[in-house]
Design a protein around this motif. Structure first.
Motif, short mmCIF file in Angstrom:
data_model
loop_
_atom_site.label_atom_id
_atom_site.label_comp_id
_atom_site.label_asym_id
_atom_site.label_seq_id
_atom_site.Cartn_x
_atom_site.Cartn_y
_atom_site.Cartn_z
N ALA A 1 0.91 -1.97 -2.27
CA ALA A 1 0.95 -3.27 -1.58
C ALA A 1 2.38 -3.78 -1.47
O ALA A 1 2.79 -4.30 -0.43
N ASP B 1 3.06 -6.58 1.14
CA ASP B 1 1.91 -7.45 0.83
C ASP B 1 2.07 -7.87 -0.63
O ASP B 1 1.45 -7.32 -1.54
N GLY C 1 -0.99 -9.33 -2.51
CA GLY C 1 -1.86 -8.24 -2.94
C GLY C 1 -1.28 -7.48 -4.11
O GLY C 1 -2.01 -7.08 -5.04
N ASN D 1 4.89 -4.85 6.84
CA ASN D 1 5.30 -6.11 7.46
C ASN D 1 6.81 -6.10 7.61
O ASN D 1 7.54 -6.04 6.62
N ARG E 1 4.81 -16.87 4.71
CA ARG E 1 4.22 -15.98 3.69
C ARG E 1 4.89 -16.11 2.33
O ARG E 1 4.23 -15.98 1.30
#
Length: 473
Positions: A155, A160, A163, A358, A386
């Protein structure tokens, strides 16, 4: 998926995926990108195999932050590290799992090995393979901590970080002494901008599992808070205990980056030389050496070195830095060479996203200086939504600036420098924004601080900082 299909040999079964990635790069070239035909052929092939967790770990931030905590090497397994040949170890694991498909520990180790291979070989096709292997391990033995820690690392590699934190916490419930989970938890907290929590997590990890992976993260957390002295001492301790070539290369490069951030170029080159003595192909050391050479005025060596880096791994930071080195040199053909590098960043971003990474921070930083200002702002705002880190604050501030929104940019520029992190690029951005917002006194102080700290922080940025400082006198 059957064990045999999942545990395929490195490279097998990936031709279709790579062909698709090559086609994607070529489609980008047709859509108006000004790439030279000969270079495009090479770059399309190179990009097909050169994406990596480097979006996280090898310089996703343009300030040269290769010492990002997420870059710290964590043992895949004692056996794999001891072997010195990750590819051979993976092949052996695959053969073992074809014979013993219910070995949940073997599947977890294979998943971790794929993540490490993505990091060291620049092959994002390993991420889906890693996920399948880790998922299989968890199906065979739910909540086994090696697989949960592997999911945390995966992750993080995909950016992420929420996560990553969730999986790290789950792994630590099963095994509070899991080195990988302890390390991934620090990484996730750092990348979410939760620096106080990251500091506490680093203290806990140091108590439970002291060693190179924890030491490097502990040092980075201290560096982010402006405690360079402690960061250097901890990294030197880590280097003194490092035994594997990978650990030596990583820690020496981190020390080189720390020295470069302080404008200590000779010291930086000494550490990079030590890293390359352990592994002459270690990417962060090659990139860092070229950056230090540029800062010392040896642009010819810097360009040669960065060209070698980009030839192997056309990742955003070296692509942008090579483009800026061409611009700064200014020879005939250099402007086009620079544009070629910047165009390839767009291709990298597209391919990274296709592999579940990302890449908004990369988009924001590269586009703000060398691309679409509106796209830069959109990406920076998405990334800020984020996570609130010093790097995302700096990226959002700079994106707002290039869109003419300096009053809005100023609070983010100040936030980026509020932790005490010694970063000349952040100070430069802040100074330029302060100047544009009409705060001449603070602008002079910020620009002077940037150049005093690291006068060669960027081929183009340092030159603009000196020009702006001179005009402000």
């Amino acid at each position: 998926m059957a064990p045999k299909a999942l545990a395929q040999a490195p490279g097998s079964g990936a031709d279709g995926v790579r062909d698709e990635r090559v086609a994607a790069v070529r489609r980008l070239s047709v859509s108006g990108r000004r790439w030279r035909a000969a270079q495009l052929g090479f770059c399309a092939a190179a990009l097909a195999v050169a994406l990596t967790a480097g979006a996280v770990v090898l310089g996703a931030v343009r300030d040269g932050g290769a010492a990002n905590a997420a870059a710290a090497p964590v043992a895949v397994s004692p056996q794999l590290l001891a072997s010195g040949d990750l590819d051979a170890s993976i092949t052996s694991l695959q053969a073992h799992l074809r014979a013993q498909p219910k070995d949940f520990g073997g599947w977890a180790t294979l998943g971790l090995a794929y993540i490490e291979q993505a990091r060291t070989k620049g092959d994002p096709s390993r991420y889906p393979q890693a996920q399948r292997a880790l998922d299989r391990s968890l199906r065979l033995r739910p909540d086994n901590d090696p697989a949960l820690a592997g999911r945390a690392a995966l992750a993080a590699a995909r950016h992420d970080f929420h996560g990553a934190l969730t999986y790290a916490d789950r792994a630590l419930k099963q095994n509070p002494y899991s080195e990988r989970a302890l390390s991934s938890r620090i990484d996730a907290l750092v990348e979410l901008g939760r620096y106080d929590d990251a500091s506490k997590a680093a203290d806990v990890a140091d108590q439970r599992r002291p060693g190179v992976p924890v030491f490097t993260r502990y040092a980075y957390v201290r560096e982010l808070r402006g405690d360079v002295k402690t960061a250097r001492r901890v990294l030197e301790q880590a280097l003194s205990t490092a035994t594997s070539r990978g650990d030596i290369s990583y820690v020496a490069s981190a020390l080189g980056q720390l020295a470069w951030n302080q404008g200590e170029y000779k010291t930086a080159l000494t550490y990079y030389a030590r890293a390359l003595a352990a592994d002459d192909s270690y990417l962060p050391a090659l990139e860092g050496r070229a950056r230090a050479q540029a800062a010392r005025g040896d642009s010819a060596a810097a360009i040669r070195g960065m060209e070698q880096v980009v030839e192997r791994f056309p990742l955003p930071q070296p692509l942008v830095e090579l483009g800026e080195l061409y611009e700064a040199r200014g020879k005939k053909g250099d402007p086009q060479k620079a544009r070629d590098q910047y165009a390839l960043v767009d291709a990298w971003v597209a391919l990274a996203r296709a592999n579940g990474v990302n890449a908004d921070l990369d988009t924001a930083l590269a586009a703000a200086d060398h691309g679409d200002a509106k796209a830069a702002l959109k990406a920076a705002r998405a990334e800020w939504a984020r996570r609130h880190t010093v790097h995302t604050a700096d990226a959002l501030a700079w994106a707002l600036h290039v869109n003419g929104l300096d009053k809005d940019a100023l609070p983010y520029a100040r936030r980026a420098t509020a932790t005490g992190y010694h970063n000349a690029s952040f100070l430069y951005h802040r100074g330029i924004i302060e100047r544009a917002a009409g705060d001449a006194k603070d602008a002079r102080a910020s620009l002077k601080s940037a150049l005093d700290l690291n006068p060669g922080f960027s081929p183009l940025g340092a030159r603009e900082a000196r020009t702006a400082l001179g005009a402000a006198k």
